[in-house]
Scaffold this motif. Structure first.
Motif, PDB file in Angstrom:
ATOM      1  N   ASN A   1      -0.647  20.189  77.240  1.00 57.34           N
ATOM      2  CA  ASN A   1      -0.016  19.845  75.973  1.00 57.34           C
ATOM      3  C   ASN A   1       0.941  18.679  76.169  1.00 57.34           C
ATOM      4  OD1 ASN A   1      -1.322  21.961  74.720  1.00 57.34           O
ATOM      5  ND2 ASN A   1       0.352  23.384  75.060  1.00 57.34           N
ATOM      6  N   ARG A   2       1.077  17.862  75.138  1.00 60.01           N
ATOM      7  CA  ARG A   2       2.039  16.760  75.238  1.00 60.01           C
ATOM      8  C   ARG A   2       3.463  17.278  75.242  1.00 60.01           C
ATOM      9  NH1 ARG A   2       0.147  11.827  75.215  1.00 60.01           N
ATOM     10  NH2 ARG A   2      -1.980  11.453  74.569  1.00 60.01           N
ATOM     11  N   ASN A   3       3.688  18.393  74.582  1.00 67.04           N
ATOM     12  CA  ASN A   3       4.997  19.034  74.607  1.00 67.04           C
ATOM     13  C   ASN A   3       4.906  20.270  75.494  1.00 67.04           C
ATOM     14  OD1 ASN A   3       6.192  17.232  72.745  1.00 67.04           O
ATOM     15  ND2 ASN A   3       5.148  18.308  71.087  1.00 67.04           N
ATOM     16  N   TYR A   4       6.023  20.616  76.126  1.00 64.13           N
ATOM     17  CA  TYR A   4       6.027  21.750  77.038  1.00 64.13           C
ATOM     18  C   TYR A   4       5.610  23.034  76.330  1.00 64.13           C
ATOM     19  CZ  TYR A   4       7.780  25.750  79.562  1.00 64.13           C
ATOM     20  OH  TYR A   4       7.876  26.969  80.177  1.00 64.13           O
ATOM     21  N   SER A   5       4.722  23.778  76.957  1.00 67.76           N
ATOM     22  CA  SER A   5       4.267  25.053  76.430  1.00 67.76           C
ATOM     23  C   SER A   5       4.118  26.008  77.603  1.00 67.76           C
ATOM     24  CB  SER A   5       2.932  24.888  75.703  1.00 67.76           C
ATOM     25  OG  SER A   5       2.274  26.125  75.558  1.00 67.76           O
ATOM     26  N   ALA A   6       4.690  27.191  77.485  1.00 62.01           N
ATOM     27  CA  ALA A   6       4.597  28.169  78.569  1.00 62.01           C
ATOM     28  C   ALA A   6       3.139  28.511  78.842  1.00 62.01           C
ATOM     29  CB  ALA A   6       5.387  29.422  78.201  1.00 62.01           C
ATOM     30  N   SER A   7       2.346  28.675  77.788  1.00 60.66           N
ATOM     31  CA  SER A   7       0.947  29.065  77.983  1.00 60.66           C
ATOM     32  C   SER A   7       0.161  27.977  78.701  1.00 60.66           C
ATOM     33  CB  SER A   7       0.298  29.388  76.633  1.00 60.66           C
ATOM     34  OG  SER A   7       0.345  28.263  75.773  1.00 60.66           O
ATOM     35  N   SER A   8       0.414  26.707  78.349  1.00 60.61           N
ATOM     36  CA  SER A   8      -0.321  25.635  79.017  1.00 60.61           C
ATOM     37  C   SER A   8       0.069  25.531  80.480  1.00 60.61           C
ATOM     38  CB  SER A   8      -0.074  24.297  78.309  1.00 60.61           C
ATOM     39  OG  SER A   8       1.248  23.845  78.517  1.00 60.61           O
ATOM     40  N   MET A   9       1.328  25.762  80.798  1.00 62.68           N
ATOM     41  CA  MET A   9       1.758  25.710  82.196  1.00 62.68           C
ATOM     42  C   MET A   9       1.108  26.822  83.012  1.00 62.68           C
ATOM     43  SD  MET A   9       3.783  23.074  82.459  1.00 62.68           S
ATOM     44  CE  MET A   9       4.990  23.221  83.771  1.00 62.68           C
ATOM     45  N   ILE A  10       1.027  28.018  82.437  1.00 61.98           N
ATOM     46  CA  ILE A  10       0.407  29.134  83.148  1.00 61.98           C
ATOM     47  C   ILE A  10      -1.069  28.852  83.388  1.00 61.98           C
ATOM     48  CG2 ILE A  10      -0.247  31.565  82.936  1.00 61.98           C
ATOM     49  CD1 ILE A  10       2.385  32.011  81.441  1.00 61.98           C
ATOM     50  N   GLU A  11      -1.745  28.312  82.382  1.00 62.22           N
ATOM     51  CA  GLU A  11      -3.162  28.030  82.534  1.00 62.22           C
ATOM     52  C   GLU A  11      -3.406  26.933  83.561  1.00 62.22           C
ATOM     53  OE1 GLU A  11      -5.426  29.881  81.515  1.00 62.22           O
ATOM     54  OE2 GLU A  11      -4.160  31.103  80.235  1.00 62.22           O
ATOM     55  N   LEU A  12      -2.547  25.933  83.572  1.00 62.50           N
ATOM     56  CA  LEU A  12      -2.660  24.901  84.606  1.00 62.50           C
ATOM     57  C   LEU A  12      -2.471  25.506  85.992  1.00 62.50           C
ATOM     58  CD1 LEU A  12      -0.696  21.967  82.954  1.00 62.50           C
ATOM     59  CD2 LEU A  12      -3.093  21.927  83.624  1.00 62.50           C
ATOM     60  N   TYR A  13      -1.556  26.429  86.096  1.00 65.09           N
ATOM     61  CA  TYR A  13      -1.293  27.075  87.383  1.00 65.09           C
ATOM     62  C   TYR A  13      -2.515  27.866  87.836  1.00 65.09           C
ATOM     63  CZ  TYR A  13       1.518  29.348  90.981  1.00 65.09           C
ATOM     64  OH  TYR A  13       2.026  29.778  92.169  1.00 65.09           O
ATOM     65  N   ARG A  14      -3.124  28.603  86.913  1.00 65.45           N
ATOM     66  CA  ARG A  14      -4.302  29.391  87.264  1.00 65.45           C
ATOM     67  C   ARG A  14      -5.472  28.497  87.672  1.00 65.45           C
ATOM     68  NH1 ARG A  14      -3.600  33.560  82.192  1.00 65.45           N
ATOM     69  NH2 ARG A  14      -2.314  35.106  83.268  1.00 65.45           N
ATOM     70  N   ALA A  15      -5.542  27.338  87.043  1.00 63.50           N
ATOM     71  CA  ALA A  15      -6.635  26.422  87.341  1.00 63.50           C
ATOM     72  C   ALA A  15      -6.528  25.817  88.731  1.00 63.50           C
ATOM     73  CB  ALA A  15      -6.677  25.316  86.298  1.00 63.50           C
ATOM     74  N   THR A  16      -5.360  25.871  89.343  1.00 61.62           N
ATOM     75  CA  THR A  16      -5.171  25.277  90.676  1.00 61.62           C
ATOM     76  C   THR A  16      -4.937  26.314  91.763  1.00 61.62           C
ATOM     77  OG1 THR A  16      -2.796  25.021  90.234  1.00 61.62           O
ATOM     78  CG2 THR A  16      -4.214  23.161  89.696  1.00 61.62           C
ATOM     79  N   GLU A  17      -4.884  27.584  91.420  1.00 63.73           N
ATOM     80  CA  GLU A  17      -4.515  28.591  92.414  1.00 63.73           C
ATOM     81  C   GLU A  17      -5.577  28.793  93.494  1.00 63.73           C
ATOM     82  OE1 GLU A  17      -3.973  32.384  90.644  1.00 63.73           O
ATOM     83  OE2 GLU A  17      -5.884  32.353  89.594  1.00 63.73           O
ATOM     84  N   HIS A  18      -6.823  28.342  93.234  1.00 66.58           N
ATOM     85  CA  HIS A  18      -7.876  28.526  94.222  1.00 66.58           C
ATOM     86  C   HIS A  18      -7.913  27.401  95.243  1.00 66.58           C
ATOM     87  CE1 HIS A  18      -9.547  25.637  91.455  1.00 66.58           C
ATOM     88  NE2 HIS A  18     -10.586  25.432  92.258  1.00 66.58           N
ATOM     89  N   LEU A  19      -7.128  26.337  95.034  1.00 69.88           N
ATOM     90  CA  LEU A  19      -7.183  25.157  95.889  1.00 69.88           C
ATOM     91  C   LEU A  19      -6.390  25.354  97.169  1.00 69.88           C
ATOM     92  CD1 LEU A  19      -6.738  22.356  93.197  1.00 69.88           C
ATOM     93  CD2 LEU A  19      -8.869  23.232  94.164  1.00 69.88           C
ATOM     94  N   GLY A  20      -6.905  24.782  98.252  1.00 71.51           N
ATOM     95  CA  GLY A  20      -6.209  24.812  99.527  1.00 71.51           C
ATOM     96  C   GLY A  20      -5.335  23.594  99.715  1.00 71.51           C
ATOM     97  N   SER A  21      -4.760  23.462 100.895  1.00 72.66           N
ATOM     98  CA  SER A  21      -3.780  22.410 101.157  1.00 72.66           C
ATOM     99  C   SER A  21      -4.352  21.013 100.975  1.00 72.66           C
ATOM    100  CB  SER A  21      -3.223  22.570 102.579  1.00 72.66           C
ATOM    101  OG  SER A  21      -2.302  21.538 102.870  1.00 72.66           O
ATOM    102  N   ASP A  22      -5.523  20.741 101.557  1.00 68.61           N
ATOM    103  CA  ASP A  22      -6.092  19.400 101.473  1.00 68.61           C
ATOM    104  C   ASP A  22      -6.434  19.021 100.038  1.00 68.61           C
ATOM    105  OD1 ASP A  22      -5.856  19.177 104.192  1.00 68.61           O
ATOM    106  OD2 ASP A  22      -7.964  19.635 104.629  1.00 68.61           O
ATOM    107  N   ALA A  23      -7.007  19.982  99.311  1.00 68.65           N
ATOM    108  CA  ALA A  23      -7.361  19.704  97.927  1.00 68.65           C
ATOM    109  C   ALA A  23      -6.117  19.469  97.079  1.00 68.65           C
ATOM    110  CB  ALA A  23      -8.181  20.854  97.357  1.00 68.65           C
ATOM    111  N   LEU A  24      -5.065  20.233  97.320  1.00 69.24           N
ATOM    112  CA  LEU A  24      -3.826  20.067  96.566  1.00 69.24           C
ATOM    113  C   LEU A  24      -3.178  18.725  96.873  1.00 69.24           C
ATOM    114  CD1 LEU A  24      -2.458  23.683  96.910  1.00 69.24           C
ATOM    115  CD2 LEU A  24      -2.984  22.548  94.746  1.00 69.24           C
TER     116      LEU A  24
END
Length: 450
Positions: free
Chosen positions: A80-103
């Motif tokens: 979202n262009r403006n801060y949203s708790a739900s968008s931040m959580i979803e972004l976090y879930r979308a990256t939780e499977h990544l390892g160090s090199d990918a991050l």
């Protein structure tokens, strides 16, 4: 510059969901950012991992990209262009499977995105928070490698805020290694907001180590967070700070943390203060904070504990808080105030944020006897009203009785109107004979018009 810090603290509080939690979250709700990214969905195919961060479905098609990494652009379109708790959580879930090199690769991609895009900071906060969990040393190294000062401060804040939850001593070590005072302030703010056990005590030590530095702001934020978590501990540690600016900021922080659930403790603390100045300051903080949620309780506190020197300013805070929660009730209360000075004080904050109340405010202000306080109210209202409806403000100004208040109102109105529509401003000014006090306004209009 505190947006990144606040969101980093939010992500820290959310923690990284467990695998079971993540599956449940995706299956119970509707489409999520995680499920929208190729390879992260909960569709009919069985997913298998194929290298770090890569996934394939039953058809064997590649789910992310050929190297198994999620692109920053894939994530950016969901932010979202403006801060949203739900968008931040979803972004976090979308990256939780990544390892160090990918991050690391994703973090480097983010730094190449246009900085003007307001969504970029969300990605940076999320990715670096996850990176700090997986490989804190690499996350720190990446954050320190960013050359843009403001972005580096934001990155370090996200990393330190996350690291503090699992390794407070490492977070402290990072802070001690920061020489730039501005950067130290930003990252220390993240530590104060992290809610990590022992963070307030550690931060108090770190602030004391920076002798001679202007860090009063840190005491405000630190004691605010401390008091929300453990009010009695914050009050007890206040005694370590001698009377002065740092203690004043700490008191402000404690006062801002007082809400309905700890109001009794706050009032008990207020009664324990012997310094009149500190007592007055604490009462102002309590009333201003309580006014946002329970303005009638704040008004009762003012009547019970306040004095004449505080009354006028605090009435403004109460009316402002009341208007935010109950505009009709606030208007009804203000109209019952018989003392003109009390009514003017209740209106003083409202004329700076008039919203849809311009005509009601104009009627209230116009009904007050002329004096310096009233003239300031008239002048400020004309300025604010004129910013979004100059013709409406002009019509009101013309109804005012001649005098200093009317003249100030005209000048404030014209100073903004000249910038947006100098021809209309000139027409308004020319409706009456132009006197010596109108010279500056006429010159400004002419300059803008030319």
């Amino acid at each position: 510059d505190r947006i990144g810090t606040a969101c980093g603290a939010f992500l820290f509080k959310q923690k990284s969901p467990s695998a079971a939690d993540s599956k449940q979250a995706h299956s119970d709700g509707g489409p999520t950012l995680g499920s929208a990214i190729p390879g992260r969905g909960s569709g009919g195919g069985t997913r298998t991992t194929s290298g770090e961060g890569a996934t394939t479905d039953e058809s064997g098609s590649q789910a992310a990209r050929t190297d198994g990494r999620v692109r920053a652009a894939d994530l950016l379109k969901f932010a979202n262009r403006n801060y949203s708790a739900s968008s931040m959580i979803e972004l976090y879930r979308a990256t939780e499977h990544l390892g160090s090199d990918a991050l690391l690769g994703l973090a480097e991609e983010i730094e190449k995105l246009p900085p003007s895009d307001q969504r970029t900071w969300q990605l940076r906060i999320v990715v670096l928070a996850r990176f700090a969990q997986v490989d804190p040393d690499a996350a720190i190294a990446h954050a320190n490698s960013i050359t843009n000062r403001a972005i580096r401060q934001q990155a370090l804040s996200s990393v330190v805020g996350e690291i503090a939850g699992s390794d407070l001593s490492k977070a402290a070590s990072i802070l001690r290694g920061i020489g730039d005072l501005s950067e130290f302030k930003q990252v220390a703010n993240a530590l104060a907001s992290s809610n990590a056990d022992g963070a307030p005590e550690l931060l108090l030590t770190l602030l004391k180590e920076r002798k001679g530095a202007n860090l009063e702001w840190g005491y405000n934020n630190m004691f605010a967070q401390w008091a929300r978590k453990d009010f009695q501990a914050a009050v007890a540690n206040l005694e370590q700070i001698p009377v002065g600016q740092q203690r004043n900021y700490a008191l402000q922080g404690i006062g801002s943390a007082i809400a309905s659930e700890n109001l009794d403790a706050g009032l008990e603390f207020l009664g324990s203060l012997s310094n009149p100045g500190e007592k007055s300051q604490m009462l102002s903080s309590i009333i201003s904070t309580v006014a946002s949620s329970d303005p009638q309780r704040a008004l009762a506190l003012l009547e019970e504990h306040g004095d004449r020197t505080q009354r006028q300013n605090l009435l403004g805070h109460i009316s402002s808080g009341w208007f935010n929660s109950d505009p009709e009730g606030a208007r009804a209360w203000i109209e019952t105030l018989e003392n003109p000075r009390d009514r003017a004080s209740a209106l003083q904050h409202l004329v700076h944020d008039i919203g849809d109340n311009a005509e009601w405010l104009a009627a209230q202000v116009s009904s007050l006897a002329p004096n310096n306080q009233t003239q300031n109210l008239i002048s400020n209202l004309a300025q604010r009203w004129g910013q979004h409806d100059p013709q409406g403000a002009a019509d009101w100004v013309q109804t005012l009785a001649p005098g200093q208040g009317r003249q100030w109102a005209r000048q404030n109105l014209l100073s903004h109107w000249a910038q947006s529509d100098p021809a209309a401003a000139a027409a308004f000014l020319s409706e009456e004979p132009i006197g010596p006090s109108d010279g500056a306004s006429a010159g400004q209009i002419a300059s803008q018009w030319i």
